[in-house]
Design a protein around this motif. Structure first.
Motif, PDB file in Angstrom:
ATOM      1  N   PHE A 398      12.702  70.238  64.236  1.00 25.72           N
ATOM      2  CA  PHE A 398      14.138  70.227  63.359  1.00 25.72           C
ATOM      3  C   PHE A 398      15.123  70.427  64.293  1.00 25.72           C
ATOM      4  O   PHE A 398      14.779  71.204  64.548  1.00 25.72           O
ATOM      5  CB  PHE A 398      13.262  71.049  62.103  1.00 25.72           C
ATOM      6  CG  PHE A 398      13.047  72.005  61.989  1.00 25.72           C
ATOM      7  CD1 PHE A 398      13.431  72.970  62.025  1.00 25.72           C
ATOM      8  CD2 PHE A 398      11.356  72.720  61.878  1.00 25.72           C
ATOM      9  CE1 PHE A 398      13.017  74.065  62.264  1.00 25.72           C
ATOM     10  CE2 PHE A 398      10.926  74.056  62.292  1.00 25.72           C
ATOM     11  CZ  PHE A 398      11.708  74.480  62.132  1.00 25.72           C
ATOM     12  N   VAL A 399      16.093  70.660  63.275  1.00 19.15           N
ATOM     13  CA  VAL A 399      17.217  71.331  63.898  1.00 19.15           C
ATOM     14  C   VAL A 399      18.180  72.519  63.153  1.00 19.15           C
ATOM     15  O   VAL A 399      17.923  71.886  62.150  1.00 19.15           O
ATOM     16  CB  VAL A 399      18.085  71.020  63.920  1.00 19.15           C
ATOM     17  CG1 VAL A 399      19.262  71.470  64.846  1.00 19.15           C
ATOM     18  CG2 VAL A 399      18.119  69.379  65.509  1.00 19.15           C
ATOM     19  N   LEU A 400      17.233  73.891  63.500  1.00 22.56           N
ATOM     20  CA  LEU A 400      18.276  75.034  62.774  1.00 22.56           C
ATOM     21  C   LEU A 400      19.643  75.683  63.232  1.00 22.56           C
ATOM     22  O   LEU A 400      19.520  75.748  63.867  1.00 22.56           O
ATOM     23  CB  LEU A 400      17.433  76.124  62.513  1.00 22.56           C
ATOM     24  CG  LEU A 400      17.557  77.581  62.043  1.00 22.56           C
ATOM     25  CD1 LEU A 400      17.130  77.121  60.398  1.00 22.56           C
ATOM     26  CD2 LEU A 400      16.905  78.562  62.465  1.00 22.56           C
ATOM     27  N   ASP A 401      20.070  75.176  62.261  1.00 24.15           N
ATOM     28  CA  ASP A 401      21.740  75.476  62.323  1.00 24.15           C
ATOM     29  C   ASP A 401      22.036  76.897  62.388  1.00 24.15           C
ATOM     30  O   ASP A 401      21.367  77.903  61.718  1.00 24.15           O
ATOM     31  CB  ASP A 401      22.603  75.001  60.917  1.00 24.15           C
ATOM     32  CG  ASP A 401      24.409  75.008  62.178  1.00 24.15           C
ATOM     33  OD1 ASP A 401      24.130  75.459  62.962  1.00 24.15           O
ATOM     34  OD2 ASP A 401      25.062  75.174  60.956  1.00 24.15           O
ATOM     35  N   LEU A 402      22.542  77.723  63.259  1.00 22.02           N
ATOM     36  CA  LEU A 402      22.083  78.674  63.882  1.00 22.02           C
ATOM     37  C   LEU A 402      24.159  79.610  63.539  1.00 22.02           C
ATOM     38  O   LEU A 402      24.513  80.504  63.450  1.00 22.02           O
ATOM     39  CB  LEU A 402      22.490  79.793  65.191  1.00 22.02           C
ATOM     40  CG  LEU A 402      21.055  79.402  64.964  1.00 22.02           C
ATOM     41  CD1 LEU A 402      21.228  79.528  67.178  1.00 22.02           C
ATOM     42  CD2 LEU A 402      20.244  80.601  64.340  1.00 22.02           C
ATOM     43  N   SER A 403      25.111  78.334  62.969  1.00 20.78           N
ATOM     44  CA  SER A 403      26.234  78.530  62.539  1.00 20.78           C
ATOM     45  C   SER A 403      27.144  79.272  61.371  1.00 20.78           C
ATOM     46  O   SER A 403      28.260  79.156  61.366  1.00 20.78           O
ATOM     47  CB  SER A 403      26.989  77.844  62.985  1.00 20.78           C
ATOM     48  OG  SER A 403      27.499  76.677  62.527  1.00 20.78           O
ATOM     49  N   GLY A 404      26.416  79.413  60.316  1.00 20.75           N
ATOM     50  CA  GLY A 404      26.301  79.383  58.928  1.00 20.75           C
ATOM     51  C   GLY A 404      26.424  81.259  58.897  1.00 20.75           C
ATOM     52  O   GLY A 404      26.373  81.805  59.489  1.00 20.75           O
ATOM     53  N   GLU A 405      28.132  81.565  58.519  1.00 16.58           N
ATOM     54  CA  GLU A 405      28.770  83.035  58.168  1.00 16.58           C
ATOM     55  C   GLU A 405      27.883  83.672  57.586  1.00 16.58           C
ATOM     56  O   GLU A 405      27.229  84.717  58.355  1.00 16.58           O
ATOM     57  CB  GLU A 405      29.702  82.911  57.284  1.00 16.58           C
ATOM     58  CG  GLU A 405      30.779  82.208  58.259  1.00 16.58           C
ATOM     59  CD  GLU A 405      32.007  82.003  57.578  1.00 16.58           C
ATOM     60  OE1 GLU A 405      32.463  82.959  56.288  1.00 16.58           O
ATOM     61  OE2 GLU A 405      33.136  82.109  58.002  1.00 16.58           O
ATOM     62  N   HIS A 406      26.594  83.080  56.758  1.00 15.91           N
ATOM     63  CA  HIS A 406      25.996  83.990  56.214  1.00 15.91           C
ATOM     64  C   HIS A 406      24.593  84.230  57.176  1.00 15.91           C
ATOM     65  O   HIS A 406      23.926  85.652  56.660  1.00 15.91           O
ATOM     66  CB  HIS A 406      25.250  82.936  54.912  1.00 15.91           C
ATOM     67  CG  HIS A 406      24.331  81.862  55.535  1.00 15.91           C
ATOM     68  ND1 HIS A 406      25.074  80.494  55.870  1.00 15.91           N
ATOM     69  CD2 HIS A 406      23.009  82.284  55.364  1.00 15.91           C
ATOM     70  CE1 HIS A 406      23.960  79.777  56.191  1.00 15.91           C
ATOM     71  NE2 HIS A 406      22.636  80.471  55.915  1.00 15.91           N
ATOM     72  N   ILE A 407      24.095  83.425  58.135  1.00 10.33           N
ATOM     73  CA  ILE A 407      23.484  84.212  58.700  1.00 10.33           C
ATOM     74  C   ILE A 407      24.075  85.460  59.910  1.00 10.33           C
ATOM     75  O   ILE A 407      22.774  86.156  60.392  1.00 10.33           O
ATOM     76  CB  ILE A 407      22.953  82.755  59.963  1.00 10.33           C
ATOM     77  CG1 ILE A 407      22.215  82.101  59.114  1.00 10.33           C
ATOM     78  CG2 ILE A 407      22.076  83.200  61.229  1.00 10.33           C
ATOM     79  CD1 ILE A 407      22.051  80.845  60.059  1.00 10.33           C
ATOM     80  N   GLY A 408      25.002  85.272  60.071  1.00 19.40           N
ATOM     81  CA  GLY A 408      25.910  86.331  61.024  1.00 19.40           C
ATOM     82  C   GLY A 408      25.441  86.625  63.091  1.00 19.40           C
ATOM     83  O   GLY A 408      25.399  85.251  63.058  1.00 19.40           O
ATOM     84  N   PRO A 409      25.764  87.221  63.476  1.00 22.71           N
ATOM     85  CA  PRO A 409      25.449  86.739  64.522  1.00 22.71           C
ATOM     86  C   PRO A 409      23.943  86.906  64.663  1.00 22.71           C
ATOM     87  O   PRO A 409      23.174  87.431  64.051  1.00 22.71           O
ATOM     88  CB  PRO A 409      25.982  88.730  65.114  1.00 22.71           C
ATOM     89  CG  PRO A 409      26.151  89.523  64.149  1.00 22.71           C
ATOM     90  CD  PRO A 409      26.649  88.398  63.086  1.00 22.71           C
ATOM     91  N   TYR A 410      23.230  86.132  66.356  1.00 21.33           N
ATOM     92  CA  TYR A 410      22.181  86.054  66.687  1.00 21.33           C
ATOM     93  C   TYR A 410      21.864  86.674  67.309  1.00 21.33           C
ATOM     94  O   TYR A 410      22.702  86.729  68.529  1.00 21.33           O
ATOM     95  CB  TYR A 410      22.000  84.235  66.314  1.00 21.33           C
ATOM     96  CG  TYR A 410      22.564  83.336  67.314  1.00 21.33           C
ATOM     97  CD1 TYR A 410      22.299  83.371  68.419  1.00 21.33           C
ATOM     98  CD2 TYR A 410      23.208  82.546  66.299  1.00 21.33           C
ATOM     99  CE1 TYR A 410      22.818  82.655  68.868  1.00 21.33           C
ATOM    100  CE2 TYR A 410      24.371  82.064  66.829  1.00 21.33           C
ATOM    101  CZ  TYR A 410      24.074  81.417  68.805  1.00 21.33           C
ATOM    102  OH  TYR A 410      24.832  81.088  69.536  1.00 21.33           O
ATOM    103  N   GLY A 411      20.505  86.962  67.518  1.00 18.77           N
ATOM    104  CA  GLY A 411      20.056  87.129  69.101  1.00 18.77           C
ATOM    105  C   GLY A 411      18.469  86.610  69.378  1.00 18.77           C
ATOM    106  O   GLY A 411      18.715  85.290  69.037  1.00 18.77           O
ATOM    107  N   ASP A 412      17.549  86.538  69.595  1.00 18.38           N
ATOM    108  CA  ASP A 412      16.271  86.604  69.875  1.00 18.38           C
ATOM    109  C   ASP A 412      15.926  85.293  68.369  1.00 18.38           C
ATOM    110  O   ASP A 412      16.477  85.158  67.801  1.00 18.38           O
ATOM    111  CB  ASP A 412      14.995  86.817  69.707  1.00 18.38           C
ATOM    112  CG  ASP A 412      13.725  85.960  69.955  1.00 18.38           C
ATOM    113  OD1 ASP A 412      13.579  86.280  70.878  1.00 18.38           O
ATOM    114  OD2 ASP A 412      13.203  85.709  68.839  1.00 18.38           O
ATOM    115  N   PRO A 413      16.374  83.400  69.281  1.00 18.03           N
ATOM    116  CA  PRO A 413      16.524  82.181  68.424  1.00 18.03           C
ATOM    117  C   PRO A 413      14.425  82.266  66.755  1.00 18.03           C
ATOM    118  O   PRO A 413      14.873  82.255  66.037  1.00 18.03           O
ATOM    119  CB  PRO A 413      16.216  81.756  69.041  1.00 18.03           C
ATOM    120  CG  PRO A 413      15.754  81.846  70.370  1.00 18.03           C
ATOM    121  CD  PRO A 413      15.783  83.363  70.709  1.00 18.03           C
ATOM    122  N   ILE A 414      13.992  83.163  67.540  1.00 17.18           N
ATOM    123  CA  ILE A 414      12.817  83.391  66.449  1.00 17.18           C
ATOM    124  C   ILE A 414      12.747  84.631  65.338  1.00 17.18           C
ATOM    125  O   ILE A 414      12.728  84.150  64.409  1.00 17.18           O
ATOM    126  CB  ILE A 414      11.333  83.233  66.908  1.00 17.18           C
ATOM    127  CG1 ILE A 414      10.911  81.973  68.376  1.00 17.18           C
ATOM    128  CG2 ILE A 414      10.397  83.365  66.282  1.00 17.18           C
ATOM    129  CD1 ILE A 414      11.476  80.722  67.727  1.00 17.18           C
TER     130      ILE A 414
END
Length: 486
Positions: A398-414
């Motif tokens: 699967f592909v998980l979108d990290l660009s959503g504003e509700h996620i915020g900044p991302y670090g380690d992907p897991i």
């Protein structure tokens, strides 16, 4: 056809474990992975640039709710109302199935679509038995197999069966036994396995899925073990999941559930015990139920424990604890057993509940939880081609979108996936190389009207509870709203 998917992160596989590949790509030819890494030199037919996203192996859910959930109406009532959700003596003697075959089939179709939306590419179903005349049957599971094939998901299927059903006299829960019906259900399950193993190009595999241990007799358990071994298929049995069950088993056999199963020779590889938390040493386990090392029985036999954090949180139970079981050498695999079947939320809850129990912020690491949803269930099934992104493995991802504003900044992907994201952030799901979810929507079957039909199903389900209630209370009395309706 050769497809290449590029993303900010690809969760690859090397040296026996997952690894994180930043700015990498996954290449597969039809249903088989060819390459995981960077700068694939071969020609491709389809290019997909997922951008700020994680490409992950699909989740494997071996206690997947293939139903419309009942937790919304049975996870909170007091003792009196809980008895109202058990069959009355009158209903036990005179009732039929609540739903038509068409309605029952739809609830499977809807549930399967929800599972794959949440990145679950391989499932083993679980469903309520309370609205059946007795339990699941061959036809119900054949309809489920048809829905699995149409959707394009991977599944381990088998009809559930039981020799006893719970009912109430208005003051307590009792068990009405009919071993003949349980044995007929087991025969149905064996016939289903013989007929359906390997169907849909291998997407459909089979398993024996007897209902809870207290609803079985020694004969059905012994015959289940024998049949599973002869057929070479997995078996799953709910056990050690509640105090009523343990009390019942001690009264019936003189033993707690897990020692009883061990003495029968039921425990073993490719055997799954959902929940398994009512064991000696657990804070909620009465001393009167005896002492012993039930966890050693699981570890020594190679039996896997299915941890389903969402229903455990809803119903007030939990392993004591995720890390301690794993430390004893017990394989823990995660399941959702809830709606929506959000495996990411399940990982987050398992992390939070374990930290709260242990008081240790290093417990329930995201990496371990991710393994429990991918590599560990694949190993338990004997499927090295699942649960990982590696050349030669199945193209289930699967592909998980990290660009959503509700996620915020991302670090380690897991860690970001487990702590900040959600199943609703999954935009694309591929099973055996075929796209099942595209841009967040189901691509293989028409799901228009599903939401409305699911609402109708749930309302009929709730209305049926007044008929089976020993006090024949109205829905408003039996299941009052959280606040008064004005």
């Amino acid at each position: 056809m050769i497809t290449r998917v590029k993303a900010a992160f690809v969760i690859g596989y090397a040296d026996g474990d997952h690894c994180i590949l930043p700015d990498a790509e996954l290449v597969h030819e039809d249903g088989t992975i060819l390459f995981v890494g960077r700068d694939y030199s071969g020609t491709v037919d389809v290019e997909i640039n997922a951008g700020q996203a994680v490409v992950s192996p699909g989740f494997i859910d071996l206690n997947a709710l293939a139903d419309i959930d009942h937790a919304i109406f049975d996870s909170w009532p007091d003792a009196s109302r809980r008895l109202g959700l058990v069959w009355s003596e009158a209903y036990l003697k005179d009732h039929g199935a609540v739903f038509t075959r068409e309605q029952a089939r739809f609830r499977r179709e809807f549930a399967l679509s929800q599972l794959v939306r949440n990145g679950i590419t391989t499932l083993m179903p679980i469903a309520s038995e309370s609205y059946h005349e007795w339990c699941e049957d061959y036809q119900d599971m054949a309809d489920t197999a048809e829905a699995v094939e149409a959707l394009g998901i991977r599944a381990y299927l088998g009809p559930s069966y039981r020799t006893a059903v719970p009912y109430t006299d208005g003051t307590r829960v009792l068990l009405h036994e009919d071993e003949r019906r349980g044995l007929a259900g087991l025969e149905d399950a064996v016939r289903f396995a013989q007929d359906y193993e390997g169907r849909a190009g291998g997407l459909i595999r089979t398993a024996l899925l007897p209902a809870r241990i207290e609803t079985q007799t020694e004969q059905t358990l012994r015959l289940t073990r024998k049949a599973a071994d002869e057929l070479g298929i997995p078996v799953r049995l709910h056990a050690a999941q509640g105090l009523f069950e343990i009390e019942t088993m001690i009264s019936r056999t003189g033993k707690r559930s897990l020692p009883y199963l061990a003495d029968l020779g039921f425990l073993g590889e490719r055997t799954f015990i959902p929940h398994a938390w009512t064991v000696p040493g657990h804070p909620l386990m009465p001393e009167a139920f005896g002492a012993g090392d039930d966890l050693a029985l699981l570890a020594d036999s190679g039996t896997s424990v299915l941890l389903c954090p969402i229903p455990m949180a809803h119903y007030g139970g939990m392993l004591d604890n995720y890390d301690s079981y794993r430390g004893r050498g017990i394989r823990i695999v995660l399941g959702t057993d809830s709606a929506p079947p959000n495996m990411i939320r399940a990982m987050d809850l398992a992390m939070g509940m374990t930290k709260a129990i242990t008081g240790n912020r290093t417990s329930a690491q995201a990496a371990d939880l991710f393994r429990s949803a991918t590599l560990d269930p694949a190993e338990a099934l004997g499927r090295p081609d699942l649960g990982r992104l590696a050349p030669g493995a199945q193209a289930d991802y699967f592909v998980l979108d990290l660009s959503g504003e509700h996620i915020g900044p991302y670090g380690d992907p897991i860690r970001t996936m487990v702590m900040n994201a959600d199943g609703r952030d999954i935009t694309r799901v591929v099973v055996a190389g075929s796209t099942v979810v595209d841009d967040g929507g189901i691509a293989t079957v028409d799901t228009s009207g599903y939401r409305e039909r699911a609402q109708e199903f749930l309302e009929l389900y709730i209305a049926s509870l007044s008929v089976s209630d020993h006090a024949r209370r109205s829905t408003e009395e039996l299941l009052p709203p959280s606040f008064p309706l004005r």
